[in-house]
Design a protein around this motif. Sequence first.
Motif, PDB file in Angstrom:
ATOM      1  N   LEU A   1       0.824  -1.207   0.000  1.00  0.00           N
ATOM      2  CA  LEU A   1       0.000   0.000   0.000  1.00  0.00           C
ATOM      3  C   LEU A   1       0.860   1.261   0.000  1.00  0.00           C
ATOM      4  CD1 LEU A   1      -2.718  -0.977   2.651  1.00  0.00           C
ATOM      5  CD2 LEU A   1      -3.067  -0.707   0.188  1.00  0.00           C
ATOM      6  N   PRO A   2       0.526   2.249  -0.802  1.00  0.00           N
ATOM      7  CA  PRO A   2       1.250   3.519  -0.748  1.00  0.00           C
ATOM      8  C   PRO A   2       0.946   4.233   0.562  1.00  0.00           C
ATOM      9  CG  PRO A   2      -0.658   3.725  -2.171  1.00  0.00           C
ATOM     10  CD  PRO A   2      -0.566   2.273  -1.790  1.00  0.00           C
ATOM     11  N   GLU A   3       1.845   5.118   0.966  1.00  0.00           N
ATOM     12  CA  GLU A   3       1.615   5.823   2.223  1.00  0.00           C
ATOM     13  C   GLU A   3       0.371   6.702   2.144  1.00  0.00           C
ATOM     14  OE1 GLU A   3       3.813   9.503   4.167  1.00  0.00           O
ATOM     15  OE2 GLU A   3       4.896   7.637   4.657  1.00  0.00           O
ATOM     16  N   ARG A   4       0.206   7.394   1.014  1.00  0.00           N
ATOM     17  CA  ARG A   4      -0.905   8.331   0.879  1.00  0.00           C
ATOM     18  C   ARG A   4      -1.654   8.091  -0.423  1.00  0.00           C
ATOM     19  NH1 ARG A   4      -0.295  12.586   4.628  1.00  0.00           N
ATOM     20  NH2 ARG A   4       1.655  12.293   5.801  1.00  0.00           N
ATOM     21  N   VAL A   5      -2.979   8.126  -0.310  1.00  0.00           N
ATOM     22  CA  VAL A   5      -3.832   7.928  -1.487  1.00  0.00           C
ATOM     23  C   VAL A   5      -4.871   9.047  -1.506  1.00  0.00           C
ATOM     24  CG1 VAL A   5      -5.439   6.406  -2.684  1.00  0.00           C
ATOM     25  CG2 VAL A   5      -3.544   5.423  -1.354  1.00  0.00           C
ATOM     26  N   ARG A   6      -4.909   9.812  -2.576  1.00  0.00           N
ATOM     27  CA  ARG A   6      -5.932  10.836  -2.752  1.00  0.00           C
ATOM     28  C   ARG A   6      -7.128  10.157  -3.409  1.00  0.00           C
ATOM     29  NH1 ARG A   6      -6.862  15.760  -0.603  1.00  0.00           N
ATOM     30  NH2 ARG A   6      -4.610  16.131  -0.701  1.00  0.00           N
ATOM     31  N   THR A   7      -8.226  10.016  -2.661  1.00  0.00           N
ATOM     32  CA  THR A   7      -9.378   9.266  -3.162  1.00  0.00           C
ATOM     33  C   THR A   7     -10.410  10.140  -3.852  1.00  0.00           C
ATOM     34  OG1 THR A   7     -10.541   9.445  -1.055  1.00  0.00           O
ATOM     35  CG2 THR A   7      -9.085   7.542  -1.342  1.00  0.00           C
ATOM     36  N   ALA A   8     -10.429  11.416  -3.527  1.00  0.00           N
ATOM     37  CA  ALA A   8     -11.391  12.361  -4.107  1.00  0.00           C
ATOM     38  C   ALA A   8     -10.889  13.753  -3.769  1.00  0.00           C
ATOM     39  CB  ALA A   8     -12.790  12.140  -3.540  1.00  0.00           C
ATOM     40  N   PRO A   9     -11.386  14.776  -4.442  1.00  0.00           N
ATOM     41  CA  PRO A   9     -10.992  16.139  -4.074  1.00  0.00           C
ATOM     42  C   PRO A   9     -11.297  16.413  -2.599  1.00  0.00           C
ATOM     43  CG  PRO A   9     -12.148  16.155  -6.174  1.00  0.00           C
ATOM     44  CD  PRO A   9     -12.277  14.769  -5.627  1.00  0.00           C
ATOM     45  N   GLY A  10     -10.261  16.760  -1.847  1.00  0.00           N
ATOM     46  CA  GLY A  10     -10.438  17.061  -0.435  1.00  0.00           C
ATOM     47  C   GLY A  10     -10.334  15.871   0.489  1.00  0.00           C
ATOM     48  N   VAL A  11     -10.062  14.664  -0.028  1.00  0.00           N
ATOM     49  CA  VAL A  11      -9.983  13.464   0.807  1.00  0.00           C
ATOM     50  C   VAL A  11      -8.681  12.723   0.532  1.00  0.00           C
ATOM     51  CG1 VAL A  11     -11.025  11.257   1.430  1.00  0.00           C
ATOM     52  CG2 VAL A  11     -12.493  13.189   0.839  1.00  0.00           C
ATOM     53  N   GLU A  12      -7.936  12.450   1.582  1.00  0.00           N
ATOM     54  CA  GLU A  12      -6.706  11.674   1.481  1.00  0.00           C
ATOM     55  C   GLU A  12      -6.716  10.582   2.541  1.00  0.00           C
ATOM     56  OE1 GLU A  12      -2.144  12.869   0.704  1.00  0.00           O
ATOM     57  OE2 GLU A  12      -2.864  13.472   2.684  1.00  0.00           O
ATOM     58  N   VAL A  13      -6.315   9.371   2.141  1.00  0.00           N
ATOM     59  CA  VAL A  13      -6.181   8.253   3.070  1.00  0.00           C
ATOM     60  C   VAL A  13      -4.697   8.004   3.296  1.00  0.00           C
ATOM     61  CG1 VAL A  13      -6.620   5.799   3.465  1.00  0.00           C
ATOM     62  CG2 VAL A  13      -8.360   7.215   2.347  1.00  0.00           C
TER      63      VAL A  13
END
Length: 414
Positions: free
Chosen positions: A53-65
């Motif tokens: 898994l990558p450290e950070r995933v941008r799933t939608a504008p304004g949302v990061e996992v």
Amino acid sequence: MRIAMVSEHASPLAVLGGVDAGGQNVHVAALTGALAERGHDVTVYTRRDDPALPERVRTAPGVEVVHVPAGPPAAVPKDDLLPWMPDLGAWVAADWATRGAPDVVHAHFWMSGLAALHAAEPHGVPTVQTYHALGSVKRRHQGAKDTSPAGRVSAEAAIGRRVDAVVATCSDEVRELTRLGVPPERVRTVPCGVDVDHFRPVPGAAGPFARTRRHRLVCLGRLVERKGVDTVLRALAGLPDAELLVAGGPDPGALADDAEATRLALLAERLGVAGRVHLLGRVGHADVPALVSSADLVVATPWYEPFGIVPLEAAACGVPVVGSAVGGLLDSVADGVTGVLVPARDPDALAAAVRGLLDDPARRRAMGAAARHRALARYSWRGVAAQTELVYRSLTSPARAAERVEDRVEEVAV
């Protein structure tokens, strides 16, 4: 606002249907998306359970996992994650030191609350807690089968006294929190929500296949014993003109290796209803509205249920629910209006309630229409996000911030 979510075992990116992947994953994913649509910047911190898994995933504008390295990068049952909560909290605190602290942090599940408090303290960030399930309730209903770590109940009580606000999802949870000694003035009630655009009536839906009996019942959710599907099987013995579709659990090809699926299949054989029971396994999110809409009734009979999103999904699709009178169903099912509530683990009462509705199609239609209307009015994620935002703003106002500083000074003085 800059909002942090901590959801240690329930990633918003997880595939639903497993033992530890269910309503909390949906809740976190939908709430973050709805808050982002309201213009907020939301970061969800969850434990890395896969080294790829990558450290950070941008799933939608304004949302990061953000996948936090806490414990082994592998799947671990949620009840075994407690030793790594300090590591998760410390990593989040260090991330805030580098990237800036959020305006508020919202923890989901009790272990996440421990991590969130650990991260928030050095930065003075207001903390909000949603439990999703309480250990006191789980122990009451599961007894020796409860695999929660020792000390869970006392930890939940301590978290409730330390955080700035507790968001309870239903009135039954408020009562439980009061018994735990959580200050009532700290508790706000905001229900779980449902995607009322995705879950909507599908006229003429046949589901995965055409009916094999006059009536169709649908059960939907994780395939675990406490969901009470065995109660539905026992009731089905007294409903000879009904078939039952059970959606949830592993992929269809893996059902034969699933302990709960095997137990239910054997029970159906013993009860003589196996020919009318269809274990579907995991059903894709896109296919659920058609499955639900193909039913005369959705049946939800858990032993206990902290909230339960299935009754909301059924309501949004305009299908009445016959459910257990427990937990969140006491709020989400308006008894006699959008469905019928019966005692948990009572197949005779369940069969009588189902039969009463199957024999009265006009009443079913009226209940379905009322359920859809109620879902739109009370349970859309847009509305839930707006209510949650009000909780956040009550903690981040200048006056409340000043109170927090005074509280911290008093704590240091003591």
